[in-house]
Enzyme design. Structure first.
Site, short mmCIF file in Angstrom:
data_model
loop_
_atom_site.label_atom_id
_atom_site.label_comp_id
_atom_site.label_asym_id
_atom_site.label_seq_id
_atom_site.Cartn_x
_atom_site.Cartn_y
_atom_site.Cartn_z
N ASP A 121 -5.90 10.60 -14.03
CA ASP A 121 -4.62 11.19 -12.98
C ASP A 121 -4.89 11.23 -11.56
O ASP A 121 -6.86 11.92 -10.97
CB ASP A 121 -4.34 12.63 -13.47
CG ASP A 121 -3.52 13.29 -12.55
OD1 ASP A 121 -3.00 13.13 -11.46
OD2 ASP A 121 -3.03 14.63 -12.92
N SER A 131 0.79 -2.49 0.65
CA SER A 131 2.12 -3.11 0.68
C SER A 131 2.82 -3.85 1.98
O SER A 131 1.42 -3.83 3.07
CB SER A 131 2.78 -1.86 0.69
OG SER A 131 4.65 -2.92 1.17
N TYR A 143 6.18 6.40 2.54
CA TYR A 143 5.56 5.44 1.40
C TYR A 143 4.62 4.89 2.34
O TYR A 143 3.19 4.21 2.10
CB TYR A 143 6.13 4.42 0.40
CG TYR A 143 5.74 3.34 -0.09
CD1 TYR A 143 5.10 3.97 -1.08
CD2 TYR A 143 6.13 2.25 0.27
CE1 TYR A 143 4.33 3.15 -2.04
CE2 TYR A 143 5.60 0.96 0.34
CZ TYR A 143 4.75 2.01 -1.48
OH TYR A 143 3.72 0.93 -1.77
N LYS A 163 0.53 4.14 3.12
CA LYS A 163 -0.37 2.44 2.84
C LYS A 163 -0.62 2.19 4.05
O LYS A 163 -1.77 1.53 3.82
CB LYS A 163 0.63 1.57 2.85
CG LYS A 163 1.20 2.06 1.35
CD LYS A 163 -0.22 1.97 -0.10
CE LYS A 163 1.00 1.66 -1.51
NZ LYS A 163 -0.27 1.57 -2.59
#
Length: 288
Positions: free
Chosen positions: A72, A151, A164, A168
């Site tokens: 995790d 990304s 997000y 990144k």
């Protein structure tokens, strides 16, 4: 707890690849590429059952030892335990790919503090946890390599992806810092994956905390994203194709790696704007 398949091949001198988020998508595809090249592999994933199944498949397909380690990335104790499991099983780690990431769409004004905290903890601090836990093994490796999956959206952003993309960008910053701190010790790579047909949205929804439960994105989010950056949703590829495109660069420790797509115009435009800003600043200071 690590579930292990029988080690059909690979002695103590055989390199070991460790991949977080390794039970599906791009992580699993990279694991397949590593096993194909004769590396032993550890699949780290919160979905232990899937990791066990995929570890058995890779081991049978390529004749190398593959293990599944329940991990995790939101827990330092879990990531540290995974590093211990890898050390106990293989005695080394030559390549570590930090590939964990969750997605959550929404306009910036809509996102709550708690939503920011969830995404950034997994995507950014999870990457830092992974690096911290595995650095002793990487430093001890003859040729240690550490890679971070970011990304393509940090090279060519889109709307409704604020949390997000911010995360990144932060992972990219983490990688740049580690490159300086690990100079001449461990090679550090940044991978920029473009659009893929994967379980990314599904797996994000599965681990979303109950108190934050809402769709990862709605129709309006996807429409706004596509309208702001049409290229982001054009011609997605399979994770296998993306991984096969870049596996050699990942193994070589190449600094920047783009999986696919035409990102050169966006990168060139931003680079030119930054270079111009730097020139203006230099001109101001040199003539003051």
């Amino acid at each position: 707890m690590a579930a292990q398949t029988p080690p059909p091949a690979g002695g103590p001198d055989t390199e070991v690849a460790v991949i977080t988020g390794g039970a599906s998508g791009f992580g699993l595809a990279l694991a397949d590429q590593c096993a194909r090249r004769g590396m032993r592999v550890a699949l780290l994933d919160i979905d232990h059952d899937r990791a066990v199944t995929e570890a058995g498949t890779l081991s049978a397909r390529h004749g190398v030892a593959v293990s599944a380690v329940e991990t995790d990335a939101a827990s330092s104790a879990s990531v540290d335990a995974a590093a211990t499991a890898v050390a106990d099983r293989y005695g080394r780690a030559d390549l570590v790919v930090s590939n964990v990431g969750v997605q959550l769409f929404g306009a910036v004004e809509r996102l709550t503090d708690r939503e920011w905290q969830w995404v950034l903890d997994l995507n950014v601090i999870g990457a830092a946890r992974t690096a911290r836990a595995f650095l002793p093994l990487l430093r001890a490796a003859p040729k240690g390599r550490l890679a971070f999956t970011t990304s393509s959206s940090v090279l060519d952003p889109a709307s409704r992806m604020g949390v997000y993309q911010a995360g990144k960008f932060a992972v990219w910053g983490l990688a740049e810092t580690l490159r300086l701190e690990l100079r001449d010790q461990v090679a550090v790579s940044v991978i920029f994956p473009s659009g893929m047909l994967s379980r990314h949205l599904e797996s994000s929804a599965v681990v979303q905390p109950a108190e934050l439960r809402r769709p990862i994105g709605d129709a309006a989010d996807f429409e706004a994203m596509a309208a702001s950056n049409p290229g982001m949703v054009q011609a997605p590829v399979s994770p296998d194709e993306a991984a096969s495109n870049v596996a050699d660069e990942v193994l070589a420790g190449t600094r920047y790696i783009v999986t696919h797509g035409d990102l050169e115009p966006a990168v060139r435009e931003r680079s030119a704007l930054l270079a111009d800003a730097a020139r203006r600043a230099f001109t101001r200071t040199s003539t003051a």
